[in-house]
Scaffold this motif. Structure first.
Motif, PDB file in Angstrom:
ATOM      1  N   ILE A 184       0.846  -1.193   0.000  1.00 49.02           N
ATOM      2  CA  ILE A 184       0.000   0.000   0.000  1.00 49.02           C
ATOM      3  C   ILE A 184       0.879   1.241   0.000  1.00 49.02           C
ATOM      4  O   ILE A 184       1.863   1.320   0.733  1.00 49.02           O
ATOM      5  CB  ILE A 184      -0.933   0.011   1.231  1.00 49.02           C
ATOM      6  N   SER A 185       0.516   2.231  -0.829  1.00 50.20           N
ATOM      7  CA  SER A 185       1.303   3.460  -0.889  1.00 50.20           C
ATOM      8  C   SER A 185       1.068   4.307   0.357  1.00 50.20           C
ATOM      9  O   SER A 185       0.206   4.010   1.183  1.00 50.20           O
ATOM     10  CB  SER A 185       0.933   4.266  -2.139  1.00 50.20           C
ATOM     11  N   ARG A 186       1.822   5.383   0.479  1.00 52.61           N
ATOM     12  CA  ARG A 186       1.725   6.255   1.638  1.00 52.61           C
ATOM     13  C   ARG A 186       0.382   6.985   1.664  1.00 52.61           C
ATOM     14  O   ARG A 186      -0.299   7.091   0.650  1.00 52.61           O
ATOM     15  CB  ARG A 186       2.864   7.282   1.616  1.00 52.61           C
ATOM     16  N   ILE A 187       0.029   7.493   2.843  1.00 55.73           N
ATOM     17  CA  ILE A 187      -1.216   8.234   2.987  1.00 55.73           C
ATOM     18  C   ILE A 187      -0.926   9.685   3.356  1.00 55.73           C
ATOM     19  O   ILE A 187       0.144  10.005   3.874  1.00 55.73           O
ATOM     20  CB  ILE A 187      -2.132   7.617   4.068  1.00 55.73           C
ATOM     21  N   GLN A 188      -1.881  10.543   3.050  1.00 57.65           N
ATOM     22  CA  GLN A 188      -1.861  11.916   3.550  1.00 57.65           C
ATOM     23  C   GLN A 188      -3.108  12.094   4.400  1.00 57.65           C
ATOM     24  O   GLN A 188      -4.227  11.871   3.940  1.00 57.65           O
ATOM     25  CB  GLN A 188      -1.850  12.943   2.429  1.00 57.65           C
ATOM     26  N   LEU A 189      -2.901  12.479   5.639  1.00 56.99           N
ATOM     27  CA  LEU A 189      -3.990  12.596   6.599  1.00 56.99           C
ATOM     28  C   LEU A 189      -4.457  14.041   6.689  1.00 56.99           C
ATOM     29  O   LEU A 189      -3.648  14.966   6.765  1.00 56.99           O
ATOM     30  CB  LEU A 189      -3.504  12.104   7.966  1.00 56.99           C
ATOM     31  N   ASP A 190      -5.773  14.226   6.687  1.00 56.23           N
ATOM     32  CA  ASP A 190      -6.343  15.569   6.759  1.00 56.23           C
ATOM     33  C   ASP A 190      -7.519  15.577   7.727  1.00 56.23           C
ATOM     34  O   ASP A 190      -8.166  14.550   7.945  1.00 56.23           O
ATOM     35  CB  ASP A 190      -6.810  16.015   5.373  1.00 56.23           C
ATOM     36  N   ALA A 191      -7.775  16.736   8.306  1.00 53.73           N
ATOM     37  CA  ALA A 191      -8.919  16.913   9.199  1.00 53.73           C
ATOM     38  C   ALA A 191      -9.423  18.336   9.053  1.00 53.73           C
ATOM     39  O   ALA A 191      -8.631  19.286   9.064  1.00 53.73           O
ATOM     40  CB  ALA A 191      -8.520  16.635  10.648  1.00 53.73           C
ATOM     41  N   ALA A 192     -10.729  18.469   8.893  1.00 54.42           N
ATOM     42  CA  ALA A 192     -11.363  19.782   8.750  1.00 54.42           C
ATOM     43  C   ALA A 192     -10.710  20.604   7.633  1.00 54.42           C
ATOM     44  O   ALA A 192     -10.566  21.821   7.745  1.00 54.42           O
ATOM     45  CB  ALA A 192     -11.304  20.549  10.075  1.00 54.42           C
ATOM     46  N   ASN A 193     -10.290  19.912   6.560  1.00 51.84           N
ATOM     47  CA  ASN A 193      -9.644  20.561   5.404  1.00 51.84           C
ATOM     48  C   ASN A 193      -8.388  21.339   5.784  1.00 51.84           C
ATOM     49  O   ASN A 193      -7.990  22.284   5.092  1.00 51.84           O
ATOM     50  CB  ASN A 193     -10.627  21.497   4.690  1.00 51.84           C
ATOM     51  N   TYR A 194      -7.738  20.943   6.869  1.00 47.57           N
ATOM     52  CA  TYR A 194      -6.536  21.653   7.324  1.00 47.57           C
ATOM     53  C   TYR A 194      -5.433  21.604   6.276  1.00 47.57           C
ATOM     54  O   TYR A 194      -4.783  22.615   5.994  1.00 47.57           O
ATOM     55  CB  TYR A 194      -6.029  21.043   8.636  1.00 47.57           C
ATOM     56  N   ARG A 195      -5.200  20.432   5.686  1.00 46.70           N
ATOM     57  CA  ARG A 195      -4.126  20.284   4.701  1.00 46.70           C
ATOM     58  C   ARG A 195      -4.364  21.181   3.491  1.00 46.70           C
ATOM     59  O   ARG A 195      -3.439  21.829   2.993  1.00 46.70           O
ATOM     60  CB  ARG A 195      -4.026  18.829   4.248  1.00 46.70           C
ATOM     61  N   GLN A 196      -5.589  21.192   3.006  1.00 52.71           N
ATOM     62  CA  GLN A 196      -5.890  22.005   1.832  1.00 52.71           C
ATOM     63  C   GLN A 196      -5.695  23.488   2.123  1.00 52.71           C
ATOM     64  O   GLN A 196      -5.149  24.232   1.300  1.00 52.71           O
ATOM     65  CB  GLN A 196      -7.326  21.735   1.368  1.00 52.71           C
ATOM     66  N   ARG A 197      -6.134  23.923   3.300  1.00 52.04           N
ATOM     67  CA  ARG A 197      -5.948  25.327   3.679  1.00 52.04           C
ATOM     68  C   ARG A 197      -4.467  25.648   3.856  1.00 52.04           C
ATOM     69  O   ARG A 197      -4.000  26.722   3.467  1.00 52.04           O
ATOM     70  CB  ARG A 197      -6.719  25.626   4.970  1.00 52.04           C
ATOM     71  N   GLN A 198      -3.730  24.698   4.418  1.00 54.10           N
ATOM     72  CA  GLN A 198      -2.295  24.897   4.616  1.00 54.10           C
ATOM     73  C   GLN A 198      -1.561  24.952   3.276  1.00 54.10           C
ATOM     74  O   GLN A 198      -0.673  25.785   3.076  1.00 54.10           O
ATOM     75  CB  GLN A 198      -1.731  23.770   5.475  1.00 54.10           C
ATOM     76  N   ASN A 199      -1.942  24.063   2.349  1.00 52.55           N
ATOM     77  CA  ASN A 199      -1.312  24.051   1.027  1.00 52.55           C
ATOM     78  C   ASN A 199      -1.529  25.375   0.305  1.00 52.55           C
ATOM     79  O   ASN A 199      -0.618  25.914  -0.332  1.00 52.55           O
ATOM     80  CB  ASN A 199      -1.869  22.903   0.186  1.00 52.55           C
ATOM     81  N   GLU A 200      -2.745  25.907   0.389  1.00 53.31           N
ATOM     82  CA  GLU A 200      -3.053  27.181  -0.263  1.00 53.31           C
ATOM     83  C   GLU A 200      -2.256  28.316   0.375  1.00 53.31           C
ATOM     84  O   GLU A 200      -1.767  29.216  -0.324  1.00 53.31           O
ATOM     85  CB  GLU A 200      -4.554  27.464  -0.163  1.00 53.31           C
ATOM     86  N   LYS A 201      -2.102  28.257   1.685  1.00 53.88           N
ATOM     87  CA  LYS A 201      -1.325  29.277   2.392  1.00 53.88           C
ATOM     88  C   LYS A 201       0.137  29.245   1.950  1.00 53.88           C
ATOM     89  O   LYS A 201       0.762  30.292   1.746  1.00 53.88           O
ATOM     90  CB  LYS A 201      -1.425  29.043   3.901  1.00 53.88           C
ATOM     91  N   ILE A 202       0.688  28.041   1.779  1.00 59.14           N
ATOM     92  CA  ILE A 202       2.080  27.897   1.346  1.00 59.14           C
ATOM     93  C   ILE A 202       2.251  28.419  -0.078  1.00 59.14           C
ATOM     94  O   ILE A 202       3.249  29.076  -0.401  1.00 59.14           O
ATOM     95  CB  ILE A 202       2.525  26.425   1.457  1.00 59.14           C
ATOM     96  N   LYS A 203       1.277  28.151  -0.946  1.00 56.43           N
ATOM     97  CA  LYS A 203       1.339  28.660  -2.317  1.00 56.43           C
ATOM     98  C   LYS A 203       1.358  30.182  -2.331  1.00 56.43           C
ATOM     99  O   LYS A 203       2.139  30.799  -3.066  1.00 56.43           O
ATOM    100  CB  LYS A 203       0.137  28.147  -3.120  1.00 56.43           C
ATOM    101  N   GLN A 204       0.490  30.798  -1.524  1.00 58.67           N
ATOM    102  CA  GLN A 204       0.430  32.256  -1.478  1.00 58.67           C
ATOM    103  C   GLN A 204       1.730  32.839  -0.920  1.00 58.67           C
ATOM    104  O   GLN A 204       2.205  33.880  -1.382  1.00 58.67           O
ATOM    105  CB  GLN A 204      -0.763  32.704  -0.626  1.00 58.67           C
ATOM    106  N   THR A 205       2.311  32.152   0.067  1.00 61.56           N
ATOM    107  CA  THR A 205       3.593  32.595   0.622  1.00 61.56           C
ATOM    108  C   THR A 205       4.685  32.528  -0.439  1.00 61.56           C
ATOM    109  O   THR A 205       5.517  33.437  -0.561  1.00 61.56           O
ATOM    110  CB  THR A 205       3.989  31.716   1.828  1.00 61.56           C
ATOM    111  N   ALA A 206       4.690  31.450  -1.221  1.00 61.91           N
ATOM    112  CA  ALA A 206       5.688  31.289  -2.284  1.00 61.91           C
ATOM    113  C   ALA A 206       5.577  32.408  -3.311  1.00 61.91           C
ATOM    114  O   ALA A 206       6.587  32.993  -3.735  1.00 61.91           O
ATOM    115  CB  ALA A 206       5.508  29.933  -2.961  1.00 61.91           C
TER     116      ALA A 206
END
Length: 227
Positions: free
Chosen positions: A133-155
């Motif tokens: 089985i491949s690796r997993i990415q764990l998320d809760a309350a869309n935290y990962r998606q919000r964090q990813n968008e924040k990192i993109k804006q910072t970049a």
């Protein structure tokens, strides 16, 4: 979890047939990797080599989903006992979202430290118990998606500052996953180049303005050639 088993035959088809017989299933139900195609040699005598393959039964998607859900459930139950876990096998890494309203903040933790720790443990368990089985990415309350968008804006903001000032900007220490987001976000910006810097799992990303090459005007080039 099925392990790969090696099979040999005078050719690949015979080796695969032996695999089907061993697992008592059809060819389409096996995950097969050809290790050697074999060789008939000269006149079927000199240099003769048998074909070799390794095979195992394909994982049932429902079984994979249940295994991942059980592992995550066991890890998060002490923190969020009433949470609902959804597994999306279509993404790589496998996306596992935890629907939890009351204890979402506790599950995520400060700066995502708790959910990152749970994800790390889950991937360690999966690698040991379910190597297919491949690796997993764990998320809760869309935290990962919000964090990813924040990192993109910072970049994007750091890239604009780097081009405006002509100076190299750098991020805070990031995981390999988040560094990849930075690199992908800026890869099409012709005025910027990025580079990871540091040792260990957490590294910074340098966001550097590209130096502009000075082009000589045609009359300047002609003057130089006639000198």
């Amino acid at each position: 979890m099925e392990e790969f088993v090696e099979f040999v035959g005078k050719d690949v088809d015979e080796a695969i047939s032996k695999a089907c017989e061993y697992f008592q299933t059809e060819r389409d139900s096996l995950e097969i990797e050809i290790l050697s195609g074999g060789s008939s040699g000269i006149f079927g005598l000199v240099g003769l080599k048998k074909a070799k393959v390794k095979a195992k039964k394909r994982e049932n998607p429902l079984e994979v989903e249940n295994k991942v859900r059980d592992i995550v459930q066991n890890l998060t139950k002490p923190i969020a006992p009433n949470s609902q876990i959804n597994v999306d096998l279509s993404k790589d890494p496998i996306y596992v979202s935890i629907e939890e309203e009351e204890d979402a903040g506790v599950l995520i933790g400060k700066d995502g430290q708790t959910i990152s720790a749970v994800q790390y443990l889950a991937n360690r368990i999966i690698a040991k118990q379910c190597p297919g089985i491949s690796r997993i990415q764990l998320d809760a309350a869309n935290y990962r998606q919000r964090q990813n968008e924040k990192i993109k804006q910072t970049a994007l903001a750091l890239a604009q500052r780097a081009k405006r000032t002509g100076k190299t900007m750098k991020t805070q220490p990031l995981t390999s996953y988040h560094r990849r987001i930075i690199h992908l976000t800026l890869q099409k910006d012709r005025g910027i180049q990025t580079k990871s810097l540091g040792e260990g799992p957490l590294k910074r990303v340098l966001i550097m303005p590209k130096k502009k090459t000075m082009r000589r005007k045609p009359e300047q080039l002609q003057t130089r050639l006639t000198q």
